[in-house]
Design an enzyme around this catalytic site. Structure first.
Site, short mmCIF file in Angstrom:
data_model
loop_
_atom_site.label_atom_id
_atom_site.label_comp_id
_atom_site.label_asym_id
_atom_site.label_seq_id
_atom_site.Cartn_x
_atom_site.Cartn_y
_atom_site.Cartn_z
N GLU A 42 0.86 -1.19 0.00
CA GLU A 42 0.00 0.00 0.00
C GLU A 42 0.90 1.24 0.00
O GLU A 42 1.98 1.23 0.61
CB GLU A 42 -0.83 -0.05 1.29
CG GLU A 42 -1.81 1.08 1.52
CD GLU A 42 -2.53 0.94 2.88
OE1 GLU A 42 -2.03 0.17 3.75
OE2 GLU A 42 -3.57 1.57 3.07
N LYS A 113 -9.62 2.35 -1.87
CA LYS A 113 -9.89 1.61 -0.63
C LYS A 113 -11.24 2.00 -0.03
O LYS A 113 -11.50 3.18 0.19
CB LYS A 113 -8.75 1.92 0.35
CG LYS A 113 -8.72 1.11 1.61
CD LYS A 113 -7.44 1.48 2.42
CE LYS A 113 -7.24 0.62 3.63
NZ LYS A 113 -5.96 0.99 4.33
N CYS A 146 -5.03 -3.48 2.30
CA CYS A 146 -4.75 -3.54 3.75
C CYS A 146 -6.00 -3.83 4.58
O CYS A 146 -6.54 -4.92 4.51
CB CYS A 146 -4.07 -2.25 4.18
SG CYS A 146 -3.11 -2.45 5.72
#
Lengths: 269, 269
Positions: A42, A113, A146
């Site tokens: 990330e 995300k 993540c």
């Protein structure tokens, strides 16, 4: 079987030094080649612990346009590999914690995300589209970033839409939870997963974050095929058969997805 | 903290010998006491490998009415414990692979397995109600049966509706998958889980099934608090604080359930 070589680049970016980080990522990707799929962490080229949106902006890139895209697009073509990497995206006034897929044909796909972790909520807007599924030379892959791991629906949605491999750029700070839970993600979805974590400490204005390494490649039966140490650069590439992820028939009578009972999953709407 | 003692009864039922099995279960439950919650295997008193519905029927009990209910209701009151056990339920023409909760006040609640495994589909009707959440002296508990574990929505639905402890009567035959995946279930839902498996082999008309033991109690961080061997009777009881499961605040900025993005989980409806 058409085997494929998939893996991760685990390294320690220097906060704010995009130019230097990209140079190191280039060297690491070349070292990992030949590979069909490489997953990077990330925010792979920038570091993580931004103190404000204003600090993100100079390092953010519009989708498809900036030094991180230039490098990864070039590497994807040259190494004939699919690369997945996190980056801070600028889109007008907004900033996203995003990840792109760079395909060997020079095109890109984008994911923003959808589950932001902790102080990321002060820096980024949450993504507003489903987790990303992309056609690649390895078949479909899925992208999640993540903290998305904690929400089982993320991986489930990717797998149901045909992703054979979960590509999971990460900057994990909680020790070992994700790595343990990803075994379940692979078993419950019969997919491969590549978690590419960074390592090292970022200390900014008294705040200290330790990233926990332990990148891993897991197979559809929950076996860890490759694992990185906690605190070291590590290139992990392993040969797999991506088509193993297409077999969702658990027994003669059970199909992983056809057997779902969405009408009875009360509370999840 | 109000501690509670929770655990499992792992044993080896003899196929078809309900009377003998109930006598052994009674002895094991008394030996496990004092306990606030005891989870017994799936089809705890009958064995598993029925060859036809006609073979199930003489051992099936209507909900709340039969020798398994008589014993467990009596034990729950006498030991001041909540018991969860699997049984074959008869309801008119239908048979279900079900589990009941026997509460210390003498009342019962019922759950019919919604994800039937393999040949169970030839024996039982699938459940038609959401996984069961019940108020108990330990707070809410949730019930899921064996193969339900593979579908992340089962545990997720239970936890979102307030279950602190997943009670998981099982007759597992696949080696270790479930035990590994349940660590993820606990982490992603911040709940405790008690998987009560049986052990031993059933061999009927040439078909051979080996049940894999390894019952376990897992905490909300994915730690295995207790684990049984593969092939032995085992009583596992451990003291926990059920209220630990009420803390769904992952960070100051993240709540396990409020952070969900159901509108973006494409393909799961």
């Amino acid at each position: 079987m058409t085997p494929a070589r998939i893996g991760y680049i685990q390294y320690k970016p220097e906060f704010g030094d995009r130019t230097g980080n990209l140079a190191r990522l280039e060297a690491l990707c070349r070292q990992a080649a030949p590979a069909d799929l490489l997953v990077l962490p990330e925010l792979a080229a920038t570091g993580y612990e931004f103190l404000s949106p204003a600090e993100v902006r100079p390092l953010a890139e519009p989708f498809g346009d900036g030094p991180t895209f230039d490098l990864c697009g070039r590497l994807a073509r040259e190494l004939n590999a699919t690369l997945v990497a996190g980056y801070p995206e600028s889109a007008g006034e907004r900033l996203y914690n995003a990840a792109f897929v760079a395909l060997p044909d020079g095109t890109f796909a984008n994911y923003r995300k959808i589950h932001l972790f902790s102080r990321e909520k002060e820096l980024f807007s949450p993504g507003d589209a489903p987790p990303l599924v992309v056609e690649t030379p390895l078949g479909r892959i899925g992208v999640m970033i993540c903290f998305d791991w904690l929400f089982p629906e993320t991986a489930h949605s990717l797998a149901i839409r045909g992703a054979r491999i979960l590509c999971h750029p990460s900057n994990l700070v909680l020790p070992g939870f994700c790595q343990k839970a990803m075994l379940g993600r692979c078993i419950e979805n019969r997919v491969f997963a590549v978690t590419a974590n960074r390592w090292g400490v970022e200390e900014r204005v008294g705040r200290r974050l330790r990233f926990t390494g332990l990148s891993q490649v897991v197979d559809p039966r929950g076996n860890v095929l490759l694992a990185a140490p906690e605190e070291a650069d590590h290139l992990g590439v392993v040969e797999i058969d991506p088509a193993l992820a297409d077999d969702k028939q658990v027994t003669e009578h059970n199909h992983l997805f056809a057997d779902r009972r969405p009408d009875l999953y009360e509370g999840l709407g």
